[in-house]
Design an enzyme around this catalytic site. Structure first.
Site, PDB file in Angstrom:
ATOM      1  N   LYS A 161      -7.641  55.468 -12.010  1.00 48.82           N
ATOM      2  CA  LYS A 161      -7.907  55.923 -10.645  1.00 48.82           C
ATOM      3  C   LYS A 161      -6.892  56.977 -10.207  1.00 48.82           C
ATOM      4  CE  LYS A 161     -10.364  52.277  -8.381  1.00 48.82           C
ATOM      5  NZ  LYS A 161     -10.303  51.347  -7.261  1.00 48.82           N
ATOM      6  N   ASP A 162      -5.629  56.795 -10.564  1.00 44.68           N
ATOM      7  CA  ASP A 162      -4.598  57.767 -10.193  1.00 44.68           C
ATOM      8  C   ASP A 162      -4.832  59.119 -10.863  1.00 44.68           C
ATOM      9  OD1 ASP A 162      -3.404  55.856  -8.622  1.00 44.68           O
ATOM     10  OD2 ASP A 162      -1.725  55.463  -9.986  1.00 44.68           O
TER      11      ASP A 162
ATOM     12  N   ARG B  26     -41.194  63.248 -12.827  1.00 43.91           N
ATOM     13  CA  ARG B  26     -39.817  63.074 -13.308  1.00 43.91           C
ATOM     14  C   ARG B  26     -38.853  63.997 -12.577  1.00 43.91           C
ATOM     15  NH1 ARG B  26     -40.179  63.935 -19.311  1.00 43.91           N
ATOM     16  NH2 ARG B  26     -42.409  63.856 -19.107  1.00 43.91           N
TER      17      ARG B  26
ATOM     18  N   GLU C 232     -14.337  56.015  -9.993  1.00 44.30           N
ATOM     19  CA  GLU C 232     -13.684  54.929  -9.266  1.00 44.30           C
ATOM     20  C   GLU C 232     -14.636  53.752  -9.051  1.00 44.30           C
ATOM     21  OE1 GLU C 232     -11.896  56.331  -5.663  1.00 44.30           O
ATOM     22  OE2 GLU C 232     -10.244  57.296  -6.721  1.00 44.30           O
TER      23      GLU C 232
ATOM     24  N   GLU D 126     -17.282  58.114   0.972  1.00 38.90           N
ATOM     25  CA  GLU D 126     -16.052  58.843   0.681  1.00 38.90           C
ATOM     26  C   GLU D 126     -15.703  59.777   1.842  1.00 38.90           C
ATOM     27  OE1 GLU D 126     -12.764  59.412  -1.120  1.00 38.90           O
ATOM     28  OE2 GLU D 126     -14.243  58.176  -2.141  1.00 38.90           O
TER      29      GLU D 126
ATOM     30  N   GLU E 192     -15.119  65.901  -6.798  1.00 35.73           N
ATOM     31  CA  GLU E 192     -15.013  64.763  -5.886  1.00 35.73           C
ATOM     32  C   GLU E 192     -16.117  63.734  -6.168  1.00 35.73           C
ATOM     33  OE1 GLU E 192     -13.003  62.450  -3.621  1.00 35.73           O
ATOM     34  OE2 GLU E 192     -12.288  64.479  -4.003  1.00 35.73           O
TER      35      GLU E 192
END
Length: 136
Positions: free
Chosen positions: A100-101, A15, A82, A34, A75
């Site tokens: 998202k903003d 695990r 997102e 990203e 991030e």
């Protein structure tokens, strides 16, 4: 029925290995998808190199490492939210845009604060190092 002595330990090990494998896959996917993370990675490498050059103390290193962790964590969280919102919404929706903003705002605020922390930590030893080199 008797259990084998090592079976529970082997399951825990499996695990744990799976968790690290999944996390590594997530890091790879996030960096692949990203582009901001690549910019952060370059900045992190510069920050580490600069910290070694100016010989930061342990407390400063601790703050830098914590700041890097929080920056990357934000991030990754922003990217995952997102992606999740995109999964749920197939067409334009003002609520999706708001989500998202707000996530982007959290990430950019965190990035700006990370730069401020960097200046506070790096500026004094950097000025001292440059003064020593110039002989002032």
């Amino acid at each position: 029925m008797a259990r084998k002595k090592g079976s529970k330990r082997a399951k825990v090990r499996t695990r744990l290995k799976n968790k690290f494998t999944n996390a590594a896959r997530g890091v790879y996917t996030a960096f692949k998808e990203e582009s901001t993370l690549i910019v952060y990675l370059i900045a992190i490498i510069i920050a580490i190199g600069l910290g070694i050059w100016v010989k930061l103390d342990v407390i400063s290193w601790s703050i830098i490492i914590l700041t890097i962790g929080v920056l990357l964590g934000f991030e990754f969280l922003n990217t995952s939210i997102e992606n999740f919102v995109d999964l749920l919404s197939f067409e334009y929706d003002i609520k999706v845009k708001k989500i998202k903003d707000i996530c982007a705002a959290a990430s950019i605020i965190n990035a700006i604060l990370s730069v401020v922390i960097g200046f506070l930590i790096y500026l004094p030893p950097l000025i001292e190092k440059i003064s020593d080199m110039v002989g002032v």
